[in-house]
Design an enzyme around this catalytic site. Sequence first.
Site, PDB file in Angstrom:
ATOM      1  N   GLY A   1     -20.362  26.223  -7.287  1.00  0.00           N
ATOM      2  CA  GLY A   1     -20.282  27.389  -6.432  1.00  0.00           C
ATOM      3  C   GLY A   1     -19.186  28.336  -6.880  1.00  0.00           C
ATOM      4  N   SER A   2     -19.405  29.631  -6.679  1.00  0.00           N
ATOM      5  CA  SER A   2     -18.360  30.610  -6.960  1.00  0.00           C
ATOM      6  C   SER A   2     -17.294  30.525  -5.875  1.00  0.00           C
ATOM      7  CB  SER A   2     -18.962  32.008  -7.028  1.00  0.00           C
ATOM      8  OG  SER A   2     -19.901  32.095  -8.076  1.00  0.00           O
ATOM      9  N   GLY A   3     -16.157  31.180  -6.137  1.00  0.00           N
ATOM     10  CA  GLY A   3     -15.062  31.145  -5.196  1.00  0.00           C
ATOM     11  C   GLY A   3     -13.916  30.262  -5.627  1.00  0.00           C
ATOM     12  N   HIS A   4     -14.107  29.550  -6.767  1.00  0.00           N
ATOM     13  CA  HIS A   4     -13.062  28.658  -7.283  1.00  0.00           C
ATOM     14  C   HIS A   4     -12.431  29.209  -8.564  1.00  0.00           C
ATOM     15  CE1 HIS A   4     -14.494  25.834  -4.361  1.00  0.00           C
ATOM     16  NE2 HIS A   4     -15.675  25.729  -4.939  1.00  0.00           N
TER      17      HIS A   4
ATOM     18  N   LYS B   1     -18.795  18.322 -10.726  1.00  0.00           N
ATOM     19  CA  LYS B   1     -17.917  17.910  -9.633  1.00  0.00           C
ATOM     20  C   LYS B   1     -18.737  17.150  -8.595  1.00  0.00           C
ATOM     21  CE  LYS B   1     -16.411  21.956  -8.393  1.00  0.00           C
ATOM     22  NZ  LYS B   1     -17.441  22.693  -9.172  1.00  0.00           N
TER      23      LYS B   1
ATOM     24  N   ASP C   1     -24.300  19.811  -6.144  1.00  0.00           N
ATOM     25  CA  ASP C   1     -24.056  19.890  -7.585  1.00  0.00           C
ATOM     26  C   ASP C   1     -24.668  18.697  -8.311  1.00  0.00           C
ATOM     27  OD1 ASP C   1     -22.579  22.078  -6.824  1.00  0.00           O
ATOM     28  OD2 ASP C   1     -20.758  21.492  -7.888  1.00  0.00           O
TER      29      ASP C   1
ATOM     30  N   HIS D   1     -13.456  23.539  -0.453  1.00  0.00           N
ATOM     31  CA  HIS D   1     -14.359  24.399   0.316  1.00  0.00           C
ATOM     32  C   HIS D   1     -13.887  24.502   1.763  1.00  0.00           C
ATOM     33  CE1 HIS D   1     -16.788  22.528  -2.915  1.00  0.00           C
ATOM     34  NE2 HIS D   1     -17.230  23.759  -3.059  1.00  0.00           N
TER      35      HIS D   1
END
Length: 330
Positions: A53-56, A104, A109, A218
């Site tokens: 996921g994006s945001g990391h 991860k 995922d 998250h």
Amino acid sequence: MKKLISAPETVVADALRGLALAHPGVRVDHERRIVYRAEPKEYGTVALVSGGGSGHEPLHTGYVGFGMLDAAVAGEVFTSPTPDQIHAATVAVDRGAGVLHIVKNYTGDVMNFEMAAELAQAARIEVRSVVVADDVAVADSLYTAGRRGTGTTVLLEKIVGAAAEQGHDLDTLHALAARIAETGRSMGIALSGATVPAAGSPTFLLAEDEIEWGVGIHGEPGRERQPMAGAAELAERLVGPIVADGLPAGEAIVMLSGLGATPLIELYGMLAAIADLLDAVGVRRVRTLVGETITALDMAGCLLTVLPVDAELLGYWDAPVETPALRWGR
């Protein structure tokens, strides 16, 4: 919500456009949201693919390039990429020697990378996978069966990326990745929640005098909420569980990452306290990485990762790397 974005619906696409403009060493498939090395490896070399996921950021798109990943697949914010995205990346980077997936440990995922690997193998591309599950905070979480995958992912991508650059085969790289995934340990503390653009409000709220101890990247709950404390006590809360999980004395790489909204002055102060605690239990920091390396949007706090190393791992760590987020020695 005040964010430097055009719209929640376009935040990932816009960020990938900016990444491509800022870094000529990568190229972006904007339709599939995949970041590739601008110059592929030579034929006969194992390729590395990761994503999530994006945001990391800078994980994973910031670690594409010489000495690290061949491709990174970007999902929506805090959402796994699809099997079709991962499959497309796997096919595109295969150089005839197989592809290693670095995953991860989050349920979406793991499932989507497994499906993509099956598709690639049906197309006669050899794929191996390593799942990183290094967070010692909780045995299971809202999004995982088993421990969450966090900071060790960065160290694994750097070390195994260097080994791949040197021409090692898929079996060797898979064994090396599994060894790192097994021995790396992480623990995080949050001072505030993260604001997902589509939601417009923090994932959780903390009182002014509270921290979330063992939080996930998250915003998943950690071990418990506790009163805020000084850096020395917070360092104890990070180091203690990592040591108690069986961290051996000896040489180690130590990474202290902010979670998106923590200034360096605070991270350096935390590192000073952490270093004293590690020294006291015989863990010798031979390499240290401090900064925003794996984040959770605008969450305040930090994530500590410790990886025991020997001369072989250090050699790979010190090898040249040139990516948007990490550059040295080339």
